[in-house]
Design a protein around this motif. Sequence first.
Motif, PDB file in Angstrom:
ATOM      1  N   ARG A 257     -10.324 -23.959  10.939  1.00  0.00           N
ATOM      2  CA  ARG A 257     -10.436 -23.377  12.102  1.00  0.00           C
ATOM      3  C   ARG A 257      -8.661 -22.678  12.280  1.00  0.00           C
ATOM      4  N   ASN A 258      -7.883 -23.566  11.562  1.00  0.00           N
ATOM      5  CA  ASN A 258      -6.470 -23.078  11.898  1.00  0.00           C
ATOM      6  C   ASN A 258      -5.568 -23.793  10.886  1.00  0.00           C
ATOM      7  N   ILE A 259      -4.578 -23.173  10.481  1.00  0.00           N
ATOM      8  CA  ILE A 259      -3.466 -23.726   9.521  1.00  0.00           C
ATOM      9  C   ILE A 259      -2.474 -23.494  10.207  1.00  0.00           C
ATOM     10  N   ILE A 260      -1.381 -24.695  10.586  1.00  0.00           N
ATOM     11  CA  ILE A 260      -0.135 -24.625  11.018  1.00  0.00           C
ATOM     12  C   ILE A 260       1.034 -25.142  10.083  1.00  0.00           C
ATOM     13  N   ILE A 261       1.696 -23.810   9.538  1.00  0.00           N
ATOM     14  CA  ILE A 261       2.783 -24.241   8.755  1.00  0.00           C
ATOM     15  C   ILE A 261       4.113 -24.376   9.421  1.00  0.00           C
ATOM     16  N   HIS A 262       4.968 -25.491   9.051  1.00  0.00           N
ATOM     17  CA  HIS A 262       6.210 -25.492   9.731  1.00  0.00           C
ATOM     18  C   HIS A 262       6.947 -24.380   9.851  1.00  0.00           C
ATOM     19  N   GLU A 263       7.491 -24.127  11.043  1.00  0.00           N
ATOM     20  CA  GLU A 263       8.095 -22.755  11.391  1.00  0.00           C
ATOM     21  C   GLU A 263       9.318 -22.760  10.320  1.00  0.00           C
ATOM     22  N   LYS A 264      10.046 -23.542  10.116  1.00  0.00           N
ATOM     23  CA  LYS A 264      11.093 -23.501   9.352  1.00  0.00           C
ATOM     24  C   LYS A 264      11.127 -23.649   7.701  1.00  0.00           C
ATOM     25  N   TYR A 265       9.728 -23.525   7.532  1.00  0.00           N
ATOM     26  CA  TYR A 265       9.377 -23.517   5.938  1.00  0.00           C
ATOM     27  C   TYR A 265       9.538 -22.243   5.401  1.00  0.00           C
ATOM     28  N   THR A 266      10.408 -22.174   4.183  1.00  0.00           N
ATOM     29  CA  THR A 266      10.424 -21.116   3.424  1.00  0.00           C
ATOM     30  C   THR A 266       9.993 -21.452   2.123  1.00  0.00           C
ATOM     31  N   ASN A 267       9.180 -20.621   1.394  1.00  0.00           N
ATOM     32  CA  ASN A 267       8.656 -20.784   0.063  1.00  0.00           C
ATOM     33  C   ASN A 267       9.724 -20.433  -0.906  1.00  0.00           C
ATOM     34  N   THR A 268      10.796 -21.100  -1.202  1.00  0.00           N
ATOM     35  CA  THR A 268      12.037 -20.615  -2.294  1.00  0.00           C
ATOM     36  C   THR A 268      11.836 -21.827  -3.275  1.00  0.00           C
ATOM     37  N   ILE A 269      12.248 -21.424  -4.501  1.00  0.00           N
ATOM     38  CA  ILE A 269      12.395 -22.486  -5.384  1.00  0.00           C
ATOM     39  C   ILE A 269      13.616 -23.592  -5.297  1.00  0.00           C
ATOM     40  N   LEU A 270      14.479 -23.126  -4.512  1.00  0.00           N
ATOM     41  CA  LEU A 270      15.758 -23.982  -4.180  1.00  0.00           C
ATOM     42  C   LEU A 270      15.575 -24.652  -2.869  1.00  0.00           C
ATOM     43  N   ASN A 271      14.815 -24.488  -1.900  1.00  0.00           N
ATOM     44  CA  ASN A 271      14.655 -25.167  -0.804  1.00  0.00           C
ATOM     45  C   ASN A 271      13.265 -25.779  -0.641  1.00  0.00           C
ATOM     46  N   HIS A 272      13.176 -27.082  -0.617  1.00  0.00           N
ATOM     47  CA  HIS A 272      11.743 -27.728  -0.438  1.00  0.00           C
ATOM     48  C   HIS A 272      11.857 -28.303   0.927  1.00  0.00           C
ATOM     49  N   ASP A 273      12.584 -28.094   1.807  1.00  0.00           N
ATOM     50  CA  ASP A 273      12.511 -28.800   3.231  1.00  0.00           C
ATOM     51  C   ASP A 273      11.481 -28.072   3.929  1.00  0.00           C
ATOM     52  N   TYR A 274      10.878 -28.746   4.917  1.00  0.00           N
ATOM     53  CA  TYR A 274       9.831 -28.532   5.914  1.00  0.00           C
ATOM     54  C   TYR A 274       8.493 -28.002   5.161  1.00  0.00           C
ATOM     55  N   ASP A 275       8.453 -28.859   4.066  1.00  0.00           N
ATOM     56  CA  ASP A 275       7.323 -28.478   3.177  1.00  0.00           C
ATOM     57  C   ASP A 275       5.901 -29.094   4.065  1.00  0.00           C
ATOM     58  N   ILE A 276       5.488 -28.742   4.924  1.00  0.00           N
ATOM     59  CA  ILE A 276       4.534 -29.456   5.594  1.00  0.00           C
ATOM     60  C   ILE A 276       3.396 -28.568   6.444  1.00  0.00           C
ATOM     61  N   ALA A 277       2.135 -28.803   6.437  1.00  0.00           N
ATOM     62  CA  ALA A 277       1.538 -28.054   7.486  1.00  0.00           C
ATOM     63  C   ALA A 277       0.040 -28.858   7.992  1.00  0.00           C
ATOM     64  N   VAL A 278      -0.445 -28.591   8.961  1.00  0.00           N
ATOM     65  CA  VAL A 278      -1.412 -29.151   9.496  1.00  0.00           C
ATOM     66  C   VAL A 278      -2.525 -28.510   9.350  1.00  0.00           C
ATOM     67  N   VAL A 279      -3.809 -29.126   9.075  1.00  0.00           N
ATOM     68  CA  VAL A 279      -4.988 -28.058   9.162  1.00  0.00           C
ATOM     69  C   VAL A 279      -5.742 -28.522  10.412  1.00  0.00           C
ATOM     70  N   GLN A 280      -6.515 -27.648  11.080  1.00  0.00           N
ATOM     71  CA  GLN A 280      -7.355 -27.920  12.058  1.00  0.00           C
ATOM     72  C   GLN A 280      -8.806 -27.816  11.614  1.00  0.00           C
ATOM     73  N   LEU A 281      -9.496 -28.673  11.497  1.00  0.00           N
ATOM     74  CA  LEU A 281     -10.995 -28.454  11.106  1.00  0.00           C
ATOM     75  C   LEU A 281     -11.948 -28.072  12.136  1.00  0.00           C
ATOM     76  N   SER A 282     -13.150 -27.315  11.686  1.00  0.00           N
ATOM     77  CA  SER A 282     -13.851 -26.725  12.673  1.00  0.00           C
ATOM     78  C   SER A 282     -14.678 -27.827  13.438  1.00  0.00           C
ATOM     79  N   SER A 283     -15.144 -29.130  12.861  1.00  0.00           N
ATOM     80  CA  SER A 283     -15.593 -30.271  13.525  1.00  0.00           C
ATOM     81  C   SER A 283     -15.188 -31.403  12.773  1.00  0.00           C
ATOM     82  N   PRO A 284     -15.372 -32.527  13.459  1.00  0.00           N
ATOM     83  CA  PRO A 284     -14.922 -34.016  12.876  1.00  0.00           C
ATOM     84  C   PRO A 284     -15.453 -34.339  11.602  1.00  0.00           C
ATOM     85  N   VAL A 285     -14.791 -35.087  10.832  1.00  0.00           N
ATOM     86  CA  VAL A 285     -15.362 -35.646   9.766  1.00  0.00           C
ATOM     87  C   VAL A 285     -15.774 -36.954   9.908  1.00  0.00           C
TER      88      VAL A 285
END
Length: 186
Positions: free
Chosen positions: A27-55
């Motif tokens: 349903r939704n993918i929430i990526i950390h607001e401070k994440y930047t996809n660069t080879i030198l910066n791996h900070d804030y490498d996190i996201a959460v995923v909202q599924l359409s229904s429970p598992v």
Amino acid sequence: MHLGNPLRWTASFGTVIRPPKSRRSVRNIIIHEKYTNTILNHDYDIAVVQLSSPVEFTNDIRMVCLPEEFYVFPHNTTCFVTGWGPSINNLRQAEVKIIDTNICNRAEVYNGAITPGMVCAGYLEGKIDACQGDSGGPLVTEDRRGIWYLVGIVSWGDECAKRNRPGVYTRVTYYRDWIAAKTAQD
């Protein structure tokens, strides 16, 4: 980082990709607001995923708990990392040990690149590690009561299973408040 329309993504559950035990649309993918996809910066490498229904949990699909933000997983804690690696159908598992950040930041290891939001796990001698294709996978440990906790999320490393290059994971305790804020029930 832009992942496109979340409705085009699905999450598969179980120990094989084809056919999965269960599948849910995203349903939704929430990526950390401070994440930047660069080879030198791996900070804030996190996201959460909202599924359409429970598992539904089964013998092949299990729950993992989030540790409290203050919890410290000590050096040498036995953990397990799981992943699909590069194009395999069966989920694979490797046993690794947490490596103290001071050791991981030594000049001959990662030379100060490990920040508070990261945790190293593996072996300084190499040979066992997560690898490409495992990114986003869980690093878990079991406590004395048999409860499994999410220690980290596969993030980065210098190739795979090389000497003095253990795997580096997003430290879940560091982002515990962020996870709670993004997954709060309305």
